[in-house]
Write a protein that holds these residues in place. Sequence first.
Motif, PDB file in Angstrom:
ATOM      1  N   SER A 118      -9.414   8.725  14.395  1.00  0.00           N
ATOM      2  CA  SER A 118      -8.812   9.485  15.489  1.00  0.00           C
ATOM      3  C   SER A 118      -9.362  10.901  15.563  1.00  0.00           C
ATOM      4  O   SER A 118      -9.654  11.409  16.634  1.00  0.00           O
ATOM      5  CB  SER A 118      -7.299   9.570  15.312  1.00  0.00           C
ATOM      6  OG  SER A 118      -6.768   8.289  15.167  1.00  0.00           O
ATOM      7  N   ASP A 119      -9.462  11.535  14.419  1.00  0.00           N
ATOM      8  CA  ASP A 119      -9.906  12.929  14.433  1.00  0.00           C
ATOM      9  C   ASP A 119     -10.648  13.265  13.141  1.00  0.00           C
ATOM     10  O   ASP A 119     -10.076  13.840  12.220  1.00  0.00           O
ATOM     11  CB  ASP A 119      -8.691  13.856  14.598  1.00  0.00           C
ATOM     12  CG  ASP A 119      -9.139  15.315  14.702  1.00  0.00           C
ATOM     13  OD1 ASP A 119     -10.338  15.546  14.964  1.00  0.00           O
ATOM     14  OD2 ASP A 119      -8.295  16.202  14.512  1.00  0.00           O
ATOM     15  N   SER A 151     -10.501  16.979  11.475  1.00  0.00           N
ATOM     16  CA  SER A 151      -9.461  17.594  10.656  1.00  0.00           C
ATOM     17  C   SER A 151      -9.566  17.111   9.215  1.00  0.00           C
ATOM     18  O   SER A 151      -9.022  17.719   8.308  1.00  0.00           O
ATOM     19  CB  SER A 151      -8.060  17.351  11.238  1.00  0.00           C
ATOM     20  OG  SER A 151      -7.800  15.984  11.356  1.00  0.00           O
ATOM     21  N   GLY A 205      -6.574   7.950  10.608  1.00  0.00           N
ATOM     22  CA  GLY A 205      -6.692   9.392  10.828  1.00  0.00           C
ATOM     23  C   GLY A 205      -8.139   9.814  10.982  1.00  0.00           C
ATOM     24  O   GLY A 205      -8.487  10.620  11.849  1.00  0.00           O
ATOM     25  N   TRP A 206      -8.982   9.225  10.149  1.00  0.00           N
ATOM     26  CA  TRP A 206     -10.410   9.549  10.171  1.00  0.00           C
ATOM     27  C   TRP A 206     -11.024   9.164  11.523  1.00  0.00           C
ATOM     28  O   TRP A 206     -11.765   9.928  12.123  1.00  0.00           O
ATOM     29  CB  TRP A 206     -11.111   8.838   9.026  1.00  0.00           C
ATOM     30  CG  TRP A 206     -12.605   8.876   9.044  1.00  0.00           C
ATOM     31  CD1 TRP A 206     -13.432   7.824   9.250  1.00  0.00           C
ATOM     32  CD2 TRP A 206     -13.438  10.025   8.843  1.00  0.00           C
ATOM     33  NE1 TRP A 206     -14.733   8.241   9.191  1.00  0.00           N
ATOM     34  CE2 TRP A 206     -14.772   9.584   8.947  1.00  0.00           C
ATOM     35  CE3 TRP A 206     -13.194  11.365   8.595  1.00  0.00           C
ATOM     36  CZ2 TRP A 206     -15.856  10.446   8.811  1.00  0.00           C
ATOM     37  CZ3 TRP A 206     -14.274  12.225   8.458  1.00  0.00           C
ATOM     38  CH2 TRP A 206     -15.587  11.762   8.564  1.00  0.00           C
TER      39      TRP A 206
END
Lengths: 343, 140
Positions: free
Chosen positions: A311-312, A315, A308-309
Amino acid sequence: MIVKRNAHTGNRMSCGLGSLLSCVMASTARAQNEQTVFEPVSDHAEGIVWLWWAMFWVGAVIFLAVMLLLAVGLWRARRPNSGLGESASRNLVIAAGVAIPLVILLTLVGGSLMLGRSIAADPPPNVMRVRVTGWMWWWQVDYLDQDGKVIASTANEIHVPVGRPVEVQLISADVIHSFWVPQLHGKTDVMPGQLNSTWFTAEKAGVYRGQCAEFCGVQHALMAFLVIAEAETDFRRWLERQAAPAEMPENPRARFGLEVFLDRGCASCHTVRGTDAQGNIGPDLTHLASRRTLAAVTIPNTRGHLGGWISDPHSVKEGVFMPRTLLEPEELTALTVYLETLE
Amino acid sequence: MGNKVVIIGKLWRLMLPIALALLSGCGERASVPELPARADVKRGRQLAEQVGCGSCHRIPGIPSANGQVGPPLEGLAERAYIAGILPNHFDTLAAWIAEPQRFAPNSAMPNLGLSEDQARDIAAYLYSQGRRNIQTGEEF
């Protein structure tokens, strides 16, 4: 371990005016691995918390005394001609308004200066040196040898041997930050263009959370780090590992991940020693998988968070300088597999 | 007077089954699937937080979970399809969480190496997210 604030918030919510003291007491018994000044593990931090309590009790006694005097005054004022005589009034003002405050303040100032002096004293000769560079919003950590040469680089995690004094040399790569591990030492500013230093000796093994203590931009609150105090042998083993370059992965998917790392932009900012990735504006990732957290103690270092980190990042940590990476899913998977080999 | 009571009593007897049927529908949405007894909602919440679902998904009840990489998981229980390809049943959701690549080899959602039970716990949490534990009525 990361952002467990529930117990803390609970304490704060139960604080009424009348229960201030019990609230302060309760917050001294907080869960492990949270940030607190009340459980010092070094001489410096112990001195600081001692002075804090001294000021607290002196303040509490003065507050009670003033309230008592006020009550007596109000009580006596109900009777006519109840005022003190002129000389008694003057004596009261001189004693309680000048003499006593002067003695108390001088004592506290003296205590502060003495403590400051002992904290600012030069570290003992067997000190170990670590250079910490503050970046918006993470910490670069370089271990130095006797000649000041960098042995190993990591980020957001400072391992120290228990019982050995550690000098932290501080410099900023951008704006003013402040380096603070409440259980180990007082705040020390991290300035651009000026080397500051602080030192401490961790007397007890454990994980101590630290954070930036000088507002430095949008993610100041998520600019944390961990100090991990461990036995000398464990520390030596760790440092040796950190000093070594990354190994070439065997697994074909991880090898593909390395290609992704080199070709899709990661290497422009990050270094993985032992590869062509030599970027130097983001954290050194040579042993990323050995770290407990990502994004300066924002999230645990697990595969899900890592994906997640990457990828984006925004956020997870809005405003961070790491850009979104629009990788193909198989590239992302391979990249996380590769990064997990960097132990 | 007496007549009235009898009439009301009769009416009530007639309406009782209808009233009960209405009442039983209250408080839970008809489309919320039942949770299997084996899954632990509380553990599922902790797991979801630890393994990192929240870095990609927005999940109610987990404040740090506000990722925008994948779809938000609010109201997941009411959706018809998971990932646009699997009919939304509890078992399918758990299987998807455990191994997305089994159903969508090119999915960016990682295989987190979860055990079957762990995946079921997370699925249970996602089905009951942001509300009360459907089994115990406790808030979490």
